[in-house]
Design a protein around this motif. Sequence first.
Motif, PDB file in Angstrom:
ATOM      1  N   TRP B 211      20.666 -12.488  -4.961  1.00 33.15           N
ATOM      2  CA  TRP B 211      21.049 -11.559  -6.017  1.00 33.15           C
ATOM      3  C   TRP B 211      22.234 -12.054  -6.819  1.00 33.15           C
ATOM      4  CZ3 TRP B 211      17.888  -8.009  -7.606  1.00 33.15           C
ATOM      5  CH2 TRP B 211      18.347  -7.013  -8.450  1.00 33.15           C
ATOM      6  N   LYS B 212      23.221 -12.670  -6.116  1.00 28.58           N
ATOM      7  CA  LYS B 212      24.458 -13.016  -6.809  1.00 28.58           C
ATOM      8  C   LYS B 212      24.493 -14.459  -7.293  1.00 28.58           C
ATOM      9  CE  LYS B 212      27.333  -9.757  -4.383  1.00 28.58           C
ATOM     10  NZ  LYS B 212      27.993  -9.954  -3.100  1.00 28.58           N
ATOM     11  N   LEU B 213      23.753 -15.339  -6.624  1.00 28.00           N
ATOM     12  CA  LEU B 213      23.827 -16.752  -7.014  1.00 28.00           C
ATOM     13  C   LEU B 213      22.564 -17.224  -7.718  1.00 28.00           C
ATOM     14  CD1 LEU B 213      25.439 -18.329  -3.844  1.00 28.00           C
ATOM     15  CD2 LEU B 213      26.414 -18.223  -6.126  1.00 28.00           C
ATOM     16  N   ILE B 214      21.439 -17.080  -7.015  1.00 27.97           N
ATOM     17  CA  ILE B 214      20.219 -17.733  -7.502  1.00 27.97           C
ATOM     18  C   ILE B 214      19.621 -17.003  -8.706  1.00 27.97           C
ATOM     19  CG2 ILE B 214      17.905 -18.484  -6.865  1.00 27.97           C
ATOM     20  CD1 ILE B 214      20.231 -20.046  -5.608  1.00 27.97           C
ATOM     21  N   ALA B 215      19.541 -15.674  -8.620  1.00 29.30           N
ATOM     22  CA  ALA B 215      18.923 -14.944  -9.733  1.00 29.30           C
ATOM     23  C   ALA B 215      19.652 -15.208 -11.062  1.00 29.30           C
ATOM     24  CB  ALA B 215      18.858 -13.457  -9.415  1.00 29.30           C
ATOM     25  N   PRO B 216      20.993 -15.126 -11.104  1.00 33.70           N
ATOM     26  CA  PRO B 216      21.643 -15.437 -12.385  1.00 33.70           C
ATOM     27  C   PRO B 216      21.391 -16.869 -12.853  1.00 33.70           C
ATOM     28  CG  PRO B 216      23.180 -14.360 -10.891  1.00 33.70           C
ATOM     29  CD  PRO B 216      21.963 -14.670 -10.095  1.00 33.70           C
ATOM     30  N   MET B 217      21.369 -17.800 -11.894  1.00 36.03           N
ATOM     31  CA  MET B 217      21.155 -19.198 -12.293  1.00 36.03           C
ATOM     32  C   MET B 217      19.728 -19.438 -12.775  1.00 36.03           C
ATOM     33  SD  MET B 217      23.292 -21.828  -9.952  1.00 36.03           S
ATOM     34  CE  MET B 217      23.029 -21.263  -8.298  1.00 36.03           C
ATOM     35  N   ALA B 218      18.781 -18.639 -12.259  1.00 37.99           N
ATOM     36  CA  ALA B 218      17.376 -18.855 -12.626  1.00 37.99           C
ATOM     37  C   ALA B 218      16.981 -18.088 -13.888  1.00 37.99           C
ATOM     38  CB  ALA B 218      16.469 -18.460 -11.465  1.00 37.99           C
ATOM     39  N   MET B 219      17.958 -17.445 -14.533  1.00 36.95           N
ATOM     40  CA  MET B 219      17.666 -16.655 -15.728  1.00 36.95           C
ATOM     41  C   MET B 219      16.840 -17.401 -16.788  1.00 36.95           C
ATOM     42  SD  MET B 219      18.146 -13.580 -16.018  1.00 36.95           S
ATOM     43  CE  MET B 219      18.829 -12.250 -15.088  1.00 36.95           C
ATOM     44  N   PRO B 220      17.181 -18.653 -17.115  1.00 41.72           N
ATOM     45  CA  PRO B 220      16.393 -19.332 -18.148  1.00 41.72           C
ATOM     46  C   PRO B 220      14.910 -19.423 -17.785  1.00 41.72           C
ATOM     47  CG  PRO B 220      18.363 -20.589 -17.652  1.00 41.72           C
ATOM     48  CD  PRO B 220      18.303 -19.482 -16.651  1.00 41.72           C
ATOM     49  N   ALA B 221      14.630 -19.689 -16.511  1.00 38.87           N
ATOM     50  CA  ALA B 221      13.229 -19.784 -16.104  1.00 38.87           C
ATOM     51  C   ALA B 221      12.568 -18.413 -16.166  1.00 38.87           C
ATOM     52  CB  ALA B 221      13.126 -20.349 -14.694  1.00 38.87           C
ATOM     53  N   MET B 222      13.321 -17.378 -15.812  1.00 36.26           N
ATOM     54  CA  MET B 222      12.749 -16.033 -15.885  1.00 36.26           C
ATOM     55  C   MET B 222      12.438 -15.671 -17.332  1.00 36.26           C
ATOM     56  SD  MET B 222      14.970 -13.822 -13.187  1.00 36.26           S
ATOM     57  CE  MET B 222      15.320 -14.408 -11.543  1.00 36.26           C
ATOM     58  N   ALA B 223      13.358 -16.012 -18.225  1.00 38.06           N
ATOM     59  CA  ALA B 223      13.130 -15.720 -19.643  1.00 38.06           C
ATOM     60  C   ALA B 223      11.919 -16.501 -20.153  1.00 38.06           C
ATOM     61  CB  ALA B 223      14.362 -16.067 -20.460  1.00 38.06           C
ATOM     62  N   ALA B 224      11.771 -17.742 -19.690  1.00 35.82           N
ATOM     63  CA  ALA B 224      10.631 -18.561 -20.111  1.00 35.82           C
ATOM     64  C   ALA B 224       9.332 -17.914 -19.674  1.00 35.82           C
ATOM     65  CB  ALA B 224      10.754 -19.967 -19.531  1.00 35.82           C
ATOM     66  N   PHE B 225       9.288 -17.504 -18.406  1.00 36.23           N
ATOM     67  CA  PHE B 225       8.068 -16.860 -17.934  1.00 36.23           C
ATOM     68  C   PHE B 225       7.834 -15.555 -18.680  1.00 36.23           C
ATOM     69  CE2 PHE B 225       6.121 -13.528 -15.428  1.00 36.23           C
ATOM     70  CZ  PHE B 225       4.892 -14.081 -15.184  1.00 36.23           C
ATOM     71  N   PHE B 290      12.640 -20.691 -25.211  1.00 38.76           N
ATOM     72  CA  PHE B 290      12.214 -20.305 -23.865  1.00 38.76           C
ATOM     73  C   PHE B 290      10.733 -20.565 -23.678  1.00 38.76           C
ATOM     74  CE2 PHE B 290      15.992 -17.483 -24.118  1.00 38.76           C
ATOM     75  CZ  PHE B 290      16.651 -18.040 -23.049  1.00 38.76           C
ATOM     76  N   LEU B 291       9.976 -20.283 -24.730  1.00 43.98           N
ATOM     77  CA  LEU B 291       8.535 -20.474 -24.666  1.00 43.98           C
ATOM     78  C   LEU B 291       8.210 -21.940 -24.386  1.00 43.98           C
ATOM     79  CD1 LEU B 291       5.869 -18.980 -25.043  1.00 43.98           C
ATOM     80  CD2 LEU B 291       5.904 -19.675 -27.411  1.00 43.98           C
ATOM     81  N   VAL B 292       8.878 -22.815 -25.113  1.00 43.74           N
ATOM     82  CA  VAL B 292       8.653 -24.244 -24.917  1.00 43.74           C
ATOM     83  C   VAL B 292       8.994 -24.634 -23.484  1.00 43.74           C
ATOM     84  CG1 VAL B 292       9.447 -26.529 -25.576  1.00 43.74           C
ATOM     85  CG2 VAL B 292       8.980 -24.834 -27.321  1.00 43.74           C
ATOM     86  N   ARG B 293      10.123 -24.093 -23.011  1.00 42.70           N
ATOM     87  CA  ARG B 293      10.524 -24.428 -21.654  1.00 42.70           C
ATOM     88  C   ARG B 293       9.508 -23.916 -20.641  1.00 42.70           C
ATOM     89  NH1 ARG B 293      16.624 -23.586 -20.084  1.00 42.70           N
ATOM     90  NH2 ARG B 293      16.530 -22.904 -22.224  1.00 42.70           N
ATOM     91  N   GLY B 294       9.004 -22.705 -20.896  1.00 36.70           N
ATOM     92  CA  GLY B 294       7.996 -22.150 -19.996  1.00 36.70           C
ATOM     93  C   GLY B 294       6.759 -23.021 -19.953  1.00 36.70           C
ATOM     94  N   MET B 295       6.356 -23.521 -21.120  1.00 33.95           N
ATOM     95  CA  MET B 295       5.143 -24.324 -21.169  1.00 33.95           C
ATOM     96  C   MET B 295       5.343 -25.684 -20.553  1.00 33.95           C
ATOM     97  SD  MET B 295       3.339 -23.274 -24.697  1.00 33.95           S
ATOM     98  CE  MET B 295       4.285 -24.500 -25.490  1.00 33.95           C
ATOM     99  N   THR B 296       6.519 -26.261 -20.776  1.00 34.44           N
ATOM    100  CA  THR B 296       6.742 -27.596 -20.218  1.00 34.44           C
ATOM    101  C   THR B 296       6.918 -27.550 -18.703  1.00 34.44           C
ATOM    102  OG1 THR B 296       8.990 -27.320 -21.003  1.00 34.44           O
ATOM    103  CG2 THR B 296       7.629 -28.880 -22.203  1.00 34.44           C
ATOM    104  N   SER B 297       7.107 -26.352 -18.157  1.00 32.46           N
ATOM    105  CA  SER B 297       7.248 -26.285 -16.699  1.00 32.46           C
ATOM    106  C   SER B 297       5.892 -26.215 -16.007  1.00 32.46           C
ATOM    107  CB  SER B 297       8.103 -25.088 -16.303  1.00 32.46           C
ATOM    108  OG  SER B 297       7.468 -23.909 -16.690  1.00 32.46           O
ATOM    109  N   GLY B 298       4.843 -26.519 -16.736  1.00 30.51           N
ATOM    110  CA  GLY B 298       3.540 -26.645 -16.097  1.00 30.51           C
ATOM    111  C   GLY B 298       2.796 -25.336 -15.981  1.00 30.51           C
ATOM    112  N   ALA B 299       2.759 -24.597 -17.083  1.00 27.66           N
ATOM    113  CA  ALA B 299       2.134 -23.289 -17.035  1.00 27.66           C
ATOM    114  C   ALA B 299       0.631 -23.374 -17.210  1.00 27.66           C
ATOM    115  CB  ALA B 299       2.736 -22.412 -18.125  1.00 27.66           C
ATOM    116  N   VAL B 300      -0.089 -23.073 -16.155  1.00 26.58           N
ATOM    117  CA  VAL B 300      -1.537 -23.012 -16.208  1.00 26.58           C
ATOM    118  C   VAL B 300      -1.917 -21.625 -15.758  1.00 26.58           C
ATOM    119  CG1 VAL B 300      -3.653 -23.843 -15.160  1.00 26.58           C
ATOM    120  CG2 VAL B 300      -1.839 -25.443 -15.702  1.00 26.58           C
ATOM    121  N   LYS B 301      -2.768 -20.960 -16.494  1.00 28.96           N
ATOM    122  CA  LYS B 301      -3.125 -19.612 -16.069  1.00 28.96           C
ATOM    123  C   LYS B 301      -4.625 -19.415 -16.020  1.00 28.96           C
ATOM    124  CE  LYS B 301      -1.762 -14.936 -16.416  1.00 28.96           C
ATOM    125  NZ  LYS B 301      -0.707 -14.050 -16.738  1.00 28.96           N
TER     126      LYS B 301
END
Lengths: 399, 302
Positions: B211-225, B290-301
Amino acid sequence: MTSSHSQPPLSDDTTVIEADPRADDAPPTAAVPNDQGLQPVKLLIGVLGVALTIWAMGNLFLAFAYYPEWFFNSKILMGILGLVVGVGGAAVLFWFINVAVEALPRRLEHGLIPYAFLLPGFTLIAVTLLYPTIQSINYSFANADSTEYIALDNYVQLFGERAFWDAVINNVLWIAIVPAITVALGVVVAVLADKLSASSEKWAKSFIFLPMAISFVAASAIWLTTVYAYQAPGRPQTGALNAILQQLGGTPQNWLAIDTARLNSILLMVILVWLQTGFAMVLLSSAIKGVPEDTIEAARIDGATELQIFWKVVIPQIKGTIITVFITVLILVMKVFDIVYVLTNGRDNTDVIANKFFNEMFARGQAGRATAIVTILLVAVIPILVYQIKQFREQEAMR
Amino acid sequence: MSATTTHDVATTPTAERVRGSGRLKDGRQRSPFSMVVMLLLAVLWSLPTLGLLITSLRTREAAATSGWWAAPWEGGWTLSNYSRVFEQADLGNAFLNGILVAVPATVIPIMFAAFAAYAFTFMDFKGKDFLFIIIVAVMVIPIQVAFQPLLDLLGPRGLGISGQYLAVWLLHTGFGMPLCIYTLRNYMASLPYSVVESARIDGCSNFQIFWKLIAPMAMPAMAAFATLQFLWVWNDLLIAKLFLSNDNTTVIVKLQQLLGTQGQGAELLTAGAFISMVLPMIVFFALQNFLVRGMTSGAVKG
């Protein structure tokens, strides 16, 4: 709540009861918490908390559906409550899970906590994907309303039908054409954009990328009204294709009805290529920018032409990305539905597997045949699935 | 190619002098061929959308008697298509439905997936590889496979929630889960492991670390998704069509219905199509990075 590991369980429990998930701000008091063995009260609170959270979330969500009058029939209120309860409830749920697992003896705790964190997400995947997939395969051996098994009859019927094979052929065409063209266009655009000044590159890319935001349905509406529109000969043509044809002295055509050489299918494919080129370009462009400059420089010094550099130096280095893009578009194309459904609904020999599935299931109420069709689609996807897993394993090995 | 630039400038002292002629600001050779082709492509890619916008702003008669490219001199401008599509196709309600469906369906999966991604990244346990491979595999499965059993499960024969927002929230949460776990896990794997380790030594519980460390640091990935998922949910036709009643349905389904009743409502269709694109376009322009980052992280759906 590990901050209170070294304190007696009782005081721990009181904080647990009133705390909300963000309230655990107190700095950790013990440097290395020692194992207290089983803490029954904490465990009980954790387990009860988990049960209560699930019960409360489930009931509140169901109340949206069953008793909308409790929420003054207000959709907005239900939407906001749904968001708050969904996110907040998930946080509370994980917090109680954490409490419950921590109450166990240290060795058990360490063994269990990963599974506890995975459980809610995997439950959702199991309910919405794994169970239905298995059930679909099961239904595919049953009759139209899934009341009686009829062995392989659905498959035998399908394989004996011309219409089914026509849909398969169309799907194969989509698969053969769309991913390859999308990737090729993506590479061309990425390479050309790379030669522009930074600001023009950004602008040019935005225009090509923009269709990514447009739905398949809206894209179909766009192409139908502006490009493929057809009016009877003699009337003014409002579609670009027919207007050009008329200027050249031809007769206007109802494009989406022409199945000679599957022209109509190809015109539908154009829409998907238009939508997906931006995606391909973005990924390929970042790959091209990652190609080390000295490899290109070295080739240039050796007297290679720009074209040779492109084929022999750049392409091999972005091969991985090319394959990724290809596979992503391929998966999309295998289950292409929206464009075909809204523009032709399979008329004039444009049917595809996913559209056939939809019509069997909802227009004709043939659950058995419909699930047989998607099971065939599932089997067709397996090679890609295996490839993706293999690819993932290799990536992990390099990590 | 930007790596070249410094190199070029350094090796060619004349770069400064010839800047205006034939070279870009950063010293690279100007390429007229690329400029022309890219301009053409950009125009070609935008014209259909522009054509739709123009047609939506013209009267039915004008749109039927001259092409959208002739609008500047043929005229026939009007805004009535937009007001009429709201009245006749109930688009205001559908727009609201779209938002109320898409926002929870975008945010809720992140919450569940983030904990799973945390476990996959920072914990060791038996069956970890196997479970993650399930995630990778499930991403490829076409969601059509799930529909018939889910209609039974959520429909009147089962829970009886089919037709409500709830059903669609649940489905999008489930269908988005594998991609979300995958994206977040890939991002978290790039975070420094030592942070987690020292927090553990300090006696933080896993919940606190997350909650205090990882979630704030992972914000960019969350926004991308979230960006990807929002576009996906908003633009979805199948799930909305199957699992939402007509009163709760989204703009995209309304648009599909308008496409079905062509002829009498052609001018409403174009206005409806443009309205359906407004929100995703805003999201797209605001969150493009963020969208670009989300896609470059290997988004297959699937």
